[in-house]
Scaffold this active site. Structure first.
Site, PDB file in Angstrom:
ATOM      1  N   ASP A  32       0.865  -1.179   0.000  1.00 19.01           N
ATOM      2  CA  ASP A  32       0.000   0.000   0.000  1.00 19.01           C
ATOM      3  C   ASP A  32       0.899   1.226   0.000  1.00 19.01           C
ATOM      4  O   ASP A  32       1.975   1.224   0.618  1.00 19.01           O
ATOM      5  CB  ASP A  32      -0.896   0.019   1.244  1.00 19.01           C
ATOM      6  CG  ASP A  32      -1.985  -1.047   1.214  1.00 19.01           C
ATOM      7  OD1 ASP A  32      -2.411  -1.423   0.108  1.00 19.01           O
ATOM      8  OD2 ASP A  32      -2.419  -1.481   2.292  1.00 19.01           O
ATOM      9  N   ASP A  38      -7.051  -1.538  -4.446  1.00 19.61           N
ATOM     10  CA  ASP A  38      -8.080  -1.185  -3.463  1.00 19.61           C
ATOM     11  C   ASP A  38      -9.057  -0.156  -4.022  1.00 19.61           C
ATOM     12  O   ASP A  38     -10.266  -0.235  -3.776  1.00 19.61           O
ATOM     13  CB  ASP A  38      -7.427  -0.625  -2.196  1.00 19.61           C
ATOM     14  CG  ASP A  38      -6.546  -1.624  -1.485  1.00 19.61           C
ATOM     15  OD1 ASP A  38      -6.762  -2.842  -1.637  1.00 19.61           O
ATOM     16  OD2 ASP A  38      -5.617  -1.179  -0.767  1.00 19.61           O
TER      17      ASP A  38
END
Length: 183
Positions: A125, A138
């Site tokens: 991330d 995401d």
């Protein structure tokens, strides 16, 4: 209005999924190369920026001891999308399922092939949105959820048919082609 053939919609679904997967993996590669070990890079002050994080769990880092389970669930959803794609008749469902397939595949690749190992890999991330850190996969999954919920609320089926209140009450005068034209 001419119907869109399920075969064409499957190709569009796979094109969306592959595009998301490539964008996700390329941006994660760039993040690993340029952000790992560095301090947060603000873009909009504290509201948004870039920071590197290896997420061993699910959303918001939950469930980090069950990474293997997320991988198994992702594989199940992957297979379900492939099965459902054979009945596609709606452009909205095509977009939603394509984004979902690409996003879940992007994170699945991380879970399968990134350290610490097979089925236990941490998802990369790097997009810091103040309350959470995410990635392209995401964002695609979130967009898919919005599209799928809105399409479902409009009573549009995967096959493009629209269940109207009259059809639900037993009046079947609404034609399938009219329903497909609305999706």
């Amino acid at each position: 209005m001419a119907q869109t053939k399920p075969h064409h919609l499957r190709l569009v679904l796979f094109a969306i999924a592959i595009t998301v997967l490539i964008l996700d993996q390329v941006t994660k590669y760039i993040a690993v190369q340029t952000l790992e070990g560095r301090a947060r890079i603000p873009v909009l002050g504290e509201l948004a920026g870039f920071t590197f994080y290896r997420n061993p769990g699910a959303a918001l880092g939950l469930g980090e001891n069950t990474t293997w389970l997320f991988a198994v669930i992702a594989i199940g959803v992957f297979i379900a999308i492939l099965v459902v794609s054979r009945r596609l008749g709606s452009r909205a469902w095509t977009a939603g399922l394509g984004l979902l397939l690409g996003g879940l595949t992007g994170n699945l690749v991380d879970r399968l092939f990134r350290p610490p190992g097979l089925f236990h890999g941490a998802v990369v991330d790097f997009i810091d949105l103040y309350f959470f850190v995410c990635n392209v996969a995401d964002i695609a999954i979130s967009a898919a959820a919005v599209i799928i919920v809105l399409t479902t609320l409009r009573s549009i089926g995967v096959d493009g048919t629209v269940e109207s209140s009259a059809a639900a009450a037993g009046d079947t005068d609404t034609s399938t082609e009219e329903a497909r034209a609305q999706s």
